[in-house]
Design a protein around this motif. Sequence first.
Motif, short mmCIF file in Angstrom:
data_model
loop_
_atom_site.label_atom_id
_atom_site.label_comp_id
_atom_site.label_asym_id
_atom_site.label_seq_id
_atom_site.Cartn_x
_atom_site.Cartn_y
_atom_site.Cartn_z
N ASP A 167 62.63 22.42 -3.24
CA ASP A 167 61.97 23.31 -2.28
C ASP A 167 62.17 24.78 -2.67
OD1 ASP A 167 61.31 21.07 -0.76
OD2 ASP A 167 62.92 21.40 0.71
N LEU A 168 63.40 25.13 -3.02
CA LEU A 168 63.71 26.53 -3.35
C LEU A 168 63.06 26.96 -4.66
CD1 LEU A 168 67.44 26.48 -2.22
CD2 LEU A 168 65.55 27.72 -1.11
N MET A 169 62.90 26.03 -5.59
CA MET A 169 62.19 26.35 -6.84
C MET A 169 60.72 26.61 -6.55
SD MET A 169 63.88 24.04 -9.84
CE MET A 169 62.69 24.64 -11.02
N GLU A 170 60.12 25.76 -5.70
CA GLU A 170 58.71 25.94 -5.35
C GLU A 170 58.48 27.26 -4.63
OE1 GLU A 170 57.38 22.50 -3.17
OE2 GLU A 170 57.77 21.17 -4.88
N ALA A 171 59.47 27.70 -3.84
CA ALA A 171 59.37 28.98 -3.12
C ALA A 171 59.68 30.17 -4.03
CB ALA A 171 60.31 28.98 -1.91
N GLY A 172 60.17 29.89 -5.24
CA GLY A 172 60.47 30.95 -6.18
C GLY A 172 61.81 31.62 -5.98
N LEU A 173 62.70 30.99 -5.20
CA LEU A 173 64.00 31.60 -4.93
C LEU A 173 65.07 31.22 -5.95
CD1 LEU A 173 64.02 31.22 -1.04
CD2 LEU A 173 63.76 33.33 -2.36
N ILE A 174 64.90 30.08 -6.60
CA ILE A 174 65.82 29.71 -7.68
C ILE A 174 65.00 29.27 -8.88
CG2 ILE A 174 67.68 29.05 -6.10
CD1 ILE A 174 67.12 26.13 -6.75
N GLU A 175 65.67 29.22 -10.05
CA GLU A 175 65.00 28.79 -11.28
C GLU A 175 66.00 28.07 -12.17
OE1 GLU A 175 63.58 32.62 -12.47
OE2 GLU A 175 65.51 33.23 -13.30
N TYR B 165 70.94 25.63 -12.44
CA TYR B 165 70.04 26.49 -11.69
C TYR B 165 70.74 27.81 -11.38
CZ TYR B 165 67.68 22.06 -11.06
OH TYR B 165 67.05 20.87 -11.31
N ARG B 166 69.93 28.83 -11.17
CA ARG B 166 70.44 30.14 -10.77
C ARG B 166 69.43 30.77 -9.83
NH1 ARG B 166 67.98 34.23 -14.23
NH2 ARG B 166 66.90 33.17 -15.91
N LEU B 167 69.87 31.80 -9.14
CA LEU B 167 68.95 32.53 -8.28
C LEU B 167 67.94 33.26 -9.16
CD1 LEU B 167 71.40 34.19 -5.71
CD2 LEU B 167 69.87 32.26 -5.30
N SER B 168 66.69 33.25 -8.75
CA SER B 168 65.69 34.07 -9.41
C SER B 168 65.88 35.51 -8.93
CB SER B 168 64.28 33.59 -9.04
OG SER B 168 64.06 33.79 -7.65
N ARG B 169 65.19 36.43 -9.52
CA ARG B 169 65.28 37.82 -9.06
C ARG B 169 64.89 37.90 -7.58
NH1 ARG B 169 67.82 42.20 -8.67
NH2 ARG B 169 66.59 44.07 -8.49
N GLU B 170 63.84 37.19 -7.22
CA GLU B 170 63.39 37.15 -5.83
C GLU B 170 64.46 36.54 -4.92
OE1 GLU B 170 59.51 35.42 -3.45
OE2 GLU B 170 59.44 35.57 -5.63
N GLY B 171 65.13 35.50 -5.43
CA GLY B 171 66.21 34.86 -4.68
C GLY B 171 67.39 35.78 -4.48
N GLU B 172 67.74 36.54 -5.52
CA GLU B 172 68.83 37.51 -5.41
C GLU B 172 68.52 38.55 -4.34
OE1 GLU B 172 69.81 39.30 -9.16
OE2 GLU B 172 69.96 37.35 -10.13
N LEU B 173 67.30 39.04 -4.34
CA LEU B 173 66.91 40.05 -3.34
C LEU B 173 66.93 39.47 -1.94
CD1 LEU B 173 64.00 41.78 -5.28
CD2 LEU B 173 66.29 42.68 -4.90
N PHE B 174 66.47 38.24 -1.80
CA PHE B 174 66.47 37.57 -0.50
C PHE B 174 67.89 37.40 0.02
CE2 PHE B 174 66.72 33.72 2.09
CZ PHE B 174 65.82 34.03 3.09
N VAL B 175 68.78 36.88 -0.82
CA VAL B 175 70.16 36.60 -0.40
C VAL B 175 70.87 37.89 -0.03
CG1 VAL B 175 72.39 35.72 -1.18
CG2 VAL B 175 70.32 34.42 -1.63
N ARG B 176 70.59 38.97 -0.73
CA ARG B 176 71.22 40.26 -0.40
C ARG B 176 70.88 40.74 1.00
NH1 ARG B 176 69.81 43.97 -5.51
NH2 ARG B 176 70.69 42.58 -7.06
N ARG B 177 69.71 40.37 1.48
CA ARG B 177 69.27 40.83 2.81
C ARG B 177 69.80 39.96 3.95
NH1 ARG B 177 63.92 41.52 0.12
NH2 ARG B 177 63.46 39.50 1.00
#
Length: 179
Positions: A58-66, A93-105
């Motif tokens: 799910d998180l890969m499809e949302a672009g939050l992890i890769e 797996y790791r956080l994508s750039r988008e995932g990193e930004l999301f988690v920071r918020r």
Amino acid sequence: MSGGNTLRERPGSYRGLELLPVHLYVLSHLKKAGVDYAKMMAKISELPLSLIEDAVRDLMEAGLIERDSGSAIKRSKARFKKAFEVHKHHTYYRLSREGELFVRRIDEKWLKEYFNSLFPNGWKVIKGLSRSGKFEDLPQEFQREEIQEELLVYRFITPSGRATRFFSFLVEFLGIKTR
């Protein structure tokens, strides 16, 4: 287009994905670990591997992890590893750039809104359960059957009412303060 408005409007979803606690666990685990694989996340949290794999998908499809590329991982990148360097035998797996930004918020205000959207007085229940570790030690007003059922569904407590290992790690990784 960064998803910032989505975050502020509905803490429980991200670009059409309804975020479940297991999704938050995977995101926060990867934030702490740097990179990791699904089987290790399942082992640490004591959740079924299939549940973690579904959350990863799910998180890969949302672009939050890769997926993490390469054939070896250094401890500086995989902070939960004990060896200086390991060869990959799993898909990491790791956080994508988008995932990193999301988690920071994700802050206390966001978490309060998120848990309150899961069930009534969710934030107070989570804080109380993280403090005591037992459903029976929650204030009487929260010891309702529907709250207990929700906590069981989200795998926050065992059938006997004790906080699960998954819940403990989720609270720790999200930085939820018990006071």
